[in-house]
Design a protein around this motif. Structure first.
Motif, PDB file in Angstrom:
ATOM      1  N   ILE A   1     -53.104 -86.358 -17.598  1.00  0.00           N
ATOM      2  CA  ILE A   1     -52.234 -85.696 -16.630  1.00  0.00           C
ATOM      3  C   ILE A   1     -53.038 -84.550 -16.033  1.00  0.00           C
ATOM      4  CG2 ILE A   1     -49.963 -84.724 -16.219  1.00  0.00           C
ATOM      5  CD1 ILE A   1     -49.858 -87.468 -17.524  1.00  0.00           C
ATOM      6  N   CYS A   2     -53.486 -84.712 -14.807  1.00  0.00           N
ATOM      7  CA  CYS A   2     -54.442 -83.794 -14.197  1.00  0.00           C
ATOM      8  C   CYS A   2     -53.782 -82.930 -13.132  1.00  0.00           C
ATOM      9  CB  CYS A   2     -55.597 -84.585 -13.580  1.00  0.00           C
ATOM     10  SG  CYS A   2     -56.414 -85.705 -14.740  1.00  0.00           S
TER      11      CYS A   2
ATOM     12  N   ARG B   1     -49.146 -81.784  -8.382  1.00  0.00           N
ATOM     13  CA  ARG B   1     -49.551 -81.042  -7.183  1.00  0.00           C
ATOM     14  C   ARG B   1     -48.526 -79.972  -6.818  1.00  0.00           C
ATOM     15  NH1 ARG B   1     -50.504 -85.337  -2.659  1.00  0.00           N
ATOM     16  NH2 ARG B   1     -48.398 -85.930  -3.288  1.00  0.00           N
ATOM     17  N   GLY B   2     -48.123 -79.184  -7.814  1.00  0.00           N
ATOM     18  CA  GLY B   2     -47.152 -78.138  -7.540  1.00  0.00           C
ATOM     19  C   GLY B   2     -45.812 -78.731  -7.140  1.00  0.00           C
ATOM     20  N   ASN B   3     -45.313 -78.317  -5.972  1.00  0.00           N
ATOM     21  CA  ASN B   3     -44.009 -78.807  -5.517  1.00  0.00           C
ATOM     22  C   ASN B   3     -44.114 -80.100  -4.700  1.00  0.00           C
ATOM     23  OD1 ASN B   3     -45.128 -77.846  -3.182  1.00  0.00           O
ATOM     24  ND2 ASN B   3     -43.414 -76.529  -2.627  1.00  0.00           N
ATOM     25  N   GLN B   4     -45.329 -80.641  -4.601  1.00  0.00           N
ATOM     26  CA  GLN B   4     -45.509 -81.916  -3.923  1.00  0.00           C
ATOM     27  C   GLN B   4     -45.352 -83.068  -4.920  1.00  0.00           C
ATOM     28  OE1 GLN B   4     -48.870 -82.111  -1.071  1.00  0.00           O
ATOM     29  NE2 GLN B   4     -49.280 -79.982  -1.639  1.00  0.00           N
ATOM     30  N   PRO B   5     -45.087 -84.279  -4.439  1.00  0.00           N
ATOM     31  CA  PRO B   5     -44.888 -85.413  -5.347  1.00  0.00           C
ATOM     32  C   PRO B   5     -46.075 -85.628  -6.289  1.00  0.00           C
ATOM     33  CG  PRO B   5     -44.177 -85.994  -3.135  1.00  0.00           C
ATOM     34  CD  PRO B   5     -44.854 -84.654  -3.028  1.00  0.00           C
ATOM     35  N   ILE B   6     -45.767 -86.051  -7.500  1.00  0.00           N
ATOM     36  CA  ILE B   6     -46.781 -86.394  -8.490  1.00  0.00           C
ATOM     37  C   ILE B   6     -47.359 -87.758  -8.139  1.00  0.00           C
ATOM     38  CG2 ILE B   6     -47.208 -86.858 -10.930  1.00  0.00           C
ATOM     39  CD1 ILE B   6     -44.730 -85.090 -11.521  1.00  0.00           C
TER      40      ILE B   6
ATOM     41  N   ASP C   1     -41.245 -87.787  -6.794  1.00  0.00           N
ATOM     42  CA  ASP C   1     -40.776 -86.510  -6.259  1.00  0.00           C
ATOM     43  C   ASP C   1     -40.476 -85.523  -7.383  1.00  0.00           C
ATOM     44  OD1 ASP C   1     -40.961 -87.324  -3.630  1.00  0.00           O
ATOM     45  OD2 ASP C   1     -38.893 -88.049  -3.550  1.00  0.00           O
ATOM     46  N   VAL C   2     -40.706 -84.249  -7.108  1.00  0.00           N
ATOM     47  CA  VAL C   2     -40.392 -83.200  -8.081  1.00  0.00           C
ATOM     48  C   VAL C   2     -39.266 -82.337  -7.521  1.00  0.00           C
ATOM     49  CG1 VAL C   2     -42.754 -83.190  -8.954  1.00  0.00           C
ATOM     50  CG2 VAL C   2     -42.117 -81.601  -7.153  1.00  0.00           C
ATOM     51  N   PRO C   3     -38.467 -81.726  -8.391  1.00  0.00           N
ATOM     52  CA  PRO C   3     -37.366 -80.878  -7.910  1.00  0.00           C
ATOM     53  C   PRO C   3     -37.885 -79.699  -7.092  1.00  0.00           C
ATOM     54  CG  PRO C   3     -37.108 -81.402 -10.239  1.00  0.00           C
ATOM     55  CD  PRO C   3     -38.478 -81.860  -9.855  1.00  0.00           C
ATOM     56  N   GLN C   4     -37.172 -79.357  -6.044  1.00  0.00           N
ATOM     57  CA  GLN C   4     -37.510 -78.207  -5.211  1.00  0.00           C
ATOM     58  C   GLN C   4     -36.615 -77.036  -5.623  1.00  0.00           C
ATOM     59  OE1 GLN C   4     -40.194 -78.519  -2.872  1.00  0.00           O
ATOM     60  NE2 GLN C   4     -40.318 -80.354  -4.148  1.00  0.00           N
TER      61      GLN C   4
ATOM     62  N   TYR D   1     -42.960 -94.352 -19.288  1.00  0.00           N
ATOM     63  CA  TYR D   1     -43.891 -93.351 -18.778  1.00  0.00           C
ATOM     64  C   TYR D   1     -43.324 -92.606 -17.575  1.00  0.00           C
ATOM     65  CZ  TYR D   1     -48.272 -91.767 -16.518  1.00  0.00           C
ATOM     66  OH  TYR D   1     -49.267 -91.038 -15.911  1.00  0.00           O
ATOM     67  N   LEU D   2     -42.763 -93.347 -16.624  1.00  0.00           N
ATOM     68  CA  LEU D   2     -42.248 -92.728 -15.408  1.00  0.00           C
ATOM     69  C   LEU D   2     -41.089 -91.783 -15.715  1.00  0.00           C
ATOM     70  CD1 LEU D   2     -43.276 -93.098 -12.537  1.00  0.00           C
ATOM     71  CD2 LEU D   2     -41.366 -94.647 -12.109  1.00  0.00           C
ATOM     72  N   GLN D   3     -40.233 -92.177 -16.621  1.00  0.00           N
ATOM     73  CA  GLN D   3     -39.108 -91.327 -16.990  1.00  0.00           C
ATOM     74  C   GLN D   3     -39.588 -90.064 -17.690  1.00  0.00           C
ATOM     75  OE1 GLN D   3     -36.178 -93.112 -19.574  1.00  0.00           O
ATOM     76  NE2 GLN D   3     -34.584 -91.660 -18.987  1.00  0.00           N
ATOM     77  N   ALA D   4     -40.626 -90.192 -18.506  1.00  0.00           N
ATOM     78  CA  ALA D   4     -41.187 -89.019 -19.172  1.00  0.00           C
ATOM     79  C   ALA D   4     -41.762 -88.038 -18.157  1.00  0.00           C
ATOM     80  CB  ALA D   4     -42.270 -89.451 -20.163  1.00  0.00           C
ATOM     81  N   LEU D   5     -42.433 -88.556 -17.136  1.00  0.00           N
ATOM     82  CA  LEU D   5     -42.961 -87.690 -16.077  1.00  0.00           C
ATOM     83  C   LEU D   5     -41.843 -86.997 -15.319  1.00  0.00           C
ATOM     84  CD1 LEU D   5     -45.799 -89.952 -14.591  1.00  0.00           C
ATOM     85  CD2 LEU D   5     -46.121 -87.836 -15.882  1.00  0.00           C
ATOM     86  N   GLN D   6     -40.793 -87.749 -14.991  1.00  0.00           N
ATOM     87  CA  GLN D   6     -39.681 -87.186 -14.227  1.00  0.00           C
ATOM     88  C   GLN D   6     -38.985 -86.071 -14.996  1.00  0.00           C
ATOM     89  OE1 GLN D   6     -38.361 -88.215 -10.846  1.00  0.00           O
ATOM     90  NE2 GLN D   6     -37.836 -86.102 -11.335  1.00  0.00           N
ATOM     91  N   LYS D   7     -38.704 -86.301 -16.260  1.00  0.00           N
ATOM     92  CA  LYS D   7     -38.043 -85.289 -17.081  1.00  0.00           C
ATOM     93  C   LYS D   7     -38.942 -84.056 -17.251  1.00  0.00           C
ATOM     94  CE  LYS D   7     -34.680 -85.443 -19.094  1.00  0.00           C
ATOM     95  NZ  LYS D   7     -33.333 -84.916 -18.733  1.00  0.00           N
ATOM     96  N   SER D   8     -40.222 -84.276 -17.352  1.00  0.00           N
ATOM     97  CA  SER D   8     -41.163 -83.153 -17.496  1.00  0.00           C
ATOM     98  C   SER D   8     -41.205 -82.311 -16.235  1.00  0.00           C
ATOM     99  CB  SER D   8     -42.560 -83.687 -17.820  1.00  0.00           C
ATOM    100  OG  SER D   8     -42.539 -84.483 -18.977  1.00  0.00           O
ATOM    101  N   ALA D   9     -41.162 -82.966 -15.072  1.00  0.00           N
ATOM    102  CA  ALA D   9     -41.142 -82.244 -13.797  1.00  0.00           C
ATOM    103  C   ALA D   9     -39.874 -81.413 -13.667  1.00  0.00           C
ATOM    104  CB  ALA D   9     -41.256 -83.229 -12.638  1.00  0.00           C
ATOM    105  N   GLU D  10     -38.754 -81.966 -14.079  1.00  0.00           N
ATOM    106  CA  GLU D  10     -37.492 -81.226 -14.042  1.00  0.00           C
ATOM    107  C   GLU D  10     -37.560 -80.003 -14.942  1.00  0.00           C
ATOM    108  OE1 GLU D  10     -34.536 -84.060 -15.154  1.00  0.00           O
ATOM    109  OE2 GLU D  10     -34.819 -85.296 -13.360  1.00  0.00           O
ATOM    110  N   PHE D  11     -38.110 -80.181 -16.126  1.00  0.00           N
ATOM    111  CA  PHE D  11     -38.209 -79.079 -17.083  1.00  0.00           C
ATOM    112  C   PHE D  11     -39.130 -77.979 -16.544  1.00  0.00           C
ATOM    113  CE2 PHE D  11     -40.145 -76.878 -20.643  1.00  0.00           C
ATOM    114  CZ  PHE D  11     -39.068 -76.609 -21.474  1.00  0.00           C
ATOM    115  N   ALA D  12     -40.325 -78.355 -16.093  1.00  0.00           N
ATOM    116  CA  ALA D  12     -41.295 -77.374 -15.612  1.00  0.00           C
ATOM    117  C   ALA D  12     -40.761 -76.613 -14.401  1.00  0.00           C
ATOM    118  CB  ALA D  12     -42.614 -78.063 -15.272  1.00  0.00           C
TER     119      ALA D  12
END
Length: 286
Positions: A179-180, A211-216, A228-231, A258-269
């Protein structure tokens, strides 16, 4: 209760808040700075412990005047830690953080001392029995052997690719999840596809670029897509990427894919960006 092992940097962060980043050769008066314990692996461990109840961190603090600061922070965050420099006189890694009112930050820091004392990675894994191992790329003299042993035991290895380091080709063959950040550029790579192609040389099955607030940007053997990440109304981004990695380790063990793990992580962060500093969210997020 899930078990994770985080290996990497612990820093002492001094964070100043300003309205905007100053021009050069000026003196700026601010409110008194905040002092935090930080570092990629440390903050990731904080996030995992918040979601899980506790976790383990292997890092290097050393014998110095700040030992109690690190110890107290780890205890308050429910992190059990192993200090690779426990008996060595060594100054901690310091970081000066300038955070602007728009949530952006600039960090001045330095590389840590090398670890010269050996560690028994087999004994460590036998003792802790982690279900996932996360590495931030620091302390390669320990990280490479630990990742190799974890890979042999079929323990998932997660890599936080914050920035390129010359010794990473020794570590990457043992990584399952890379995860870079948007600042991770291996040699000759300029575009995301080139980064993914480079990582493919090491047979890394799952890759992503945050990429910050841009899509992963997401790449795996099954898919290539953008997520997409939450704004949110950002207050402070300090540590948000690290918290993403810690949350990812937790959701990797608790979610179905994997995709669900990324999505939940983006929401948390994203939620951690609603608070000032890298610790004030701890008692406010469920």
């Amino acid at each position: 209760m899930k078990k994770a092992l985080f290996l990497g940097l612990a820093t002492l962060d001094i964070q100043y808040f300003v309205d905007e980043f100053p021009a050069g050769n000026v003196k700026i008066k601010t409110q008194a700075p905040d002092c935090w314990v930080g570092g990629p692996a440390t903050n990731a461990a904080v996030a995992f412990a918040k979601l899980n109840g506790n976790t383990h961190l292997v890092t290097a603090v050393g014998k110095n005047a700040f030992q109690s600061v690190f110890k107290n922070d780890f205890e308050q965050c429910n992190i059990q830690y192993i200090d690779l420099l426990e008996r060595v006189d060594s100054q901690p890694v310091l970081a000066s953080v300038i955070s602007a009112s728009n949530g952006e930050r600039t960090i001045f820091t330095h590389y840590p001392d090398r670890i010269t004392q050996p560690i028994d990675e087999k004994k460590l894994l036998d003792q802790l029995q982690p279900e996932v191992v996360m590495l931030d790329g620091f302390y390669p003299e320990v990280a490479v052997k630990l990742a190799h042993e974890a890979k042999n035991r079929q323990i998932p290895v997660v890599f936080d690719g914050g920035s390129w380091k010359s010794y990473l080709p020794e570590l990457l063959p043992h990584v399952d999840y890379a995860i870079c950040s948007n600042d991770f550029y291996p040699p000759t790579c300029e575009q995301p596809k080139e980064i993914f192609d480079y990582l493919d040389q090491f047979a890394i099955s799952h890759k992503a670029i945050t990429r910050g607030n841009q899509p992963i940007l997401v790449s795996s053997r099954e898919m290539n897509c953008e997520l997409d990440v939450p704004q949110v109304d950002v207050i402070d981004t300090l540590g948000a990427g690290d918290f993403f990695h810690g949350a990812f380790c937790y959701y990797l063990l608790t979610k179905s894919n994997y995709l669900q793990a990324l999505q939940k992580s983006a929401e948390f962060a994203s939620k951690t960006c609603l608070f000032k500093g890298p610790r004030s969210w701890l008692n406010k997020l469920i």
